[in-house]
Write an enzyme that holds these catalytic residues in place. Structure first.
Site, PDB file in Angstrom:
ATOM      1  N   LYS A  70      27.119 116.159 -19.971  1.00 22.53           N
ATOM      2  CA  LYS A  70      28.057 116.291 -18.853  1.00 22.53           C
ATOM      3  C   LYS A  70      29.100 117.392 -19.057  1.00 22.53           C
ATOM      4  CE  LYS A  70      27.965 111.948 -16.414  1.00 22.53           C
ATOM      5  NZ  LYS A  70      28.778 110.792 -16.005  1.00 22.53           N
ATOM      6  N   ASP A 107      31.271 111.043  -9.794  1.00 23.41           N
ATOM      7  CA  ASP A 107      31.516 109.695 -10.318  1.00 23.41           C
ATOM      8  C   ASP A 107      32.746 109.048  -9.657  1.00 23.41           C
ATOM      9  OD1 ASP A 107      29.350 109.521 -12.068  1.00 23.41           O
ATOM     10  OD2 ASP A 107      30.443 110.500 -13.692  1.00 23.41           O
TER      11      ASP A 107
END
Ligand code: ATR
Length: 272
Positions: A70, A107
């Site tokens: 990420k 997210d």
């Protein structure tokens, strides 16, 4: 302009076999009549950049990125959204037709959309939030709560220095509470979020006395395995509204599907 590229995307991680994303995308392909492909891409960290740069040449429109890539995804992209920069990680990559690689983080979007769609009238701006944990997931949750107008976010983490780091980064909206004081931090709060791995299958339970938490407060867990964590069970049994973490996973996938395939897909019971 019509996009002539194949309807191809995927999820890159190491390991990746556990990812539920192909099932989510498969359901949406079926629902929307899109003849798309969404693959598991098992890629070692040392190969990440090479593979990322090669995927557009293989016809990919984008990918989701999960652990441990990420941060690398954010760094390797040509450009990133302000949200990805502020969270400090990317989970959604868009390969634009002009060749540019754009990194986003969905997210926090998934977190907020999950609560908004599960609880009519829930509004982050209406009271203090308590966030347990200070890892990657906590960063996305803090960003989302702050954007949604939370007036105060109390962060409590086993390692205090990580919580202090988040407070320094996210500003005065974040206050830090000692891990040993996490229960008293619940007093007067409107939303409680567990972002630690505690309560996950195979992990210890989250130990927290809920007594100071108002019964009007919403309790949510980003852990979705099990769906009803011990925290959610305890909160529910004393009358708090609870929201499980599966919805965050489902909603965070929406922006990628829309960017790559042009449709904002629906999160409903059939998908769950
Ligand atoms: P993620 O990206 O999912 O947030 P992470 O960055 O590894 O994962 O963060 C895990 C979180 O769970 C951290 O807040 C961690 O606390 P520390 O920062 O002190 O490590 C928390 N956590 C994990 N195991 C824990 C335990 N046994 N007790 C308390 N907190 C725990």
């Amino acid at each position: 302009m019509i996009d002539p590229r194949p309807l191809t995307a995927g999820v890159m991680g190491w390991p990746i076999k556990h990812s539920k994303s192909p099932r989510i995308f498969g359901h949406w392909f079926q629902e929307s009549g899109i003849d798309g492909r969404y693959s598991h891409l098992a890629v070692e960290p040392s190969d990440f950049i090479d593979v990322l740069r090669a995927l557009p040449k293989a016809g990919f429109r984008g990918i989701n990125v999960t652990l441990p890539h990420k941060l690398s995804a954010l760094e390797a992209a040509d450009r990133c959204t302000p949200t990805a920069r502020e969270i400090g990680a990317a989970n959604t990559i868009i390969f634009r037709q002009d060749g540019e690689i754009l990194a986003d983080n969905t997210d926090g979007f998934g977190f907020i959309q999950n609560l908004r769609s599960a609880v009519t009238g829930w509004d982050a701006s209406q009271g203090s939030s308590v966030v347990l944990g200070a890892g990657g997931a906590a960063r996305a949750v803090l960003h989302a709560l702050k954007e949604a107008g939370a007036p105060e976010i109390r962060v409590s983490n086993r390692s205090r220095d990580k919580a202090d780091g988040l407070a320094a980064e996210f500003g005065p909206v974040v206050t830090v509470v000692e891990w040993s004081e996490r229960s008293s931090a619940l007093s007067g709060s409107a939303t409680l979020v567990n972002t630690t791995s505690l309560g996950m299958t195979g992990q210890p339970e989250l130990e927290i006395a809920l007594d100071p938490l108002p019964r009007s407060a919403l309790v949510t867990d980003i852990v979705y395995n099990p769906l009803v964590t011990p925290l959610l069970a305890a909160a529910s049994s004393r009358g708090n509204t609870t929201v499980d973490g599966l919805g965050m996973l489902l909603h965070q996938a929406r922006p990628g599907f829309e960017a790559w395939f042009g449709i904002d897909p629906i999160v409903d019971d059939a998908l769950r």
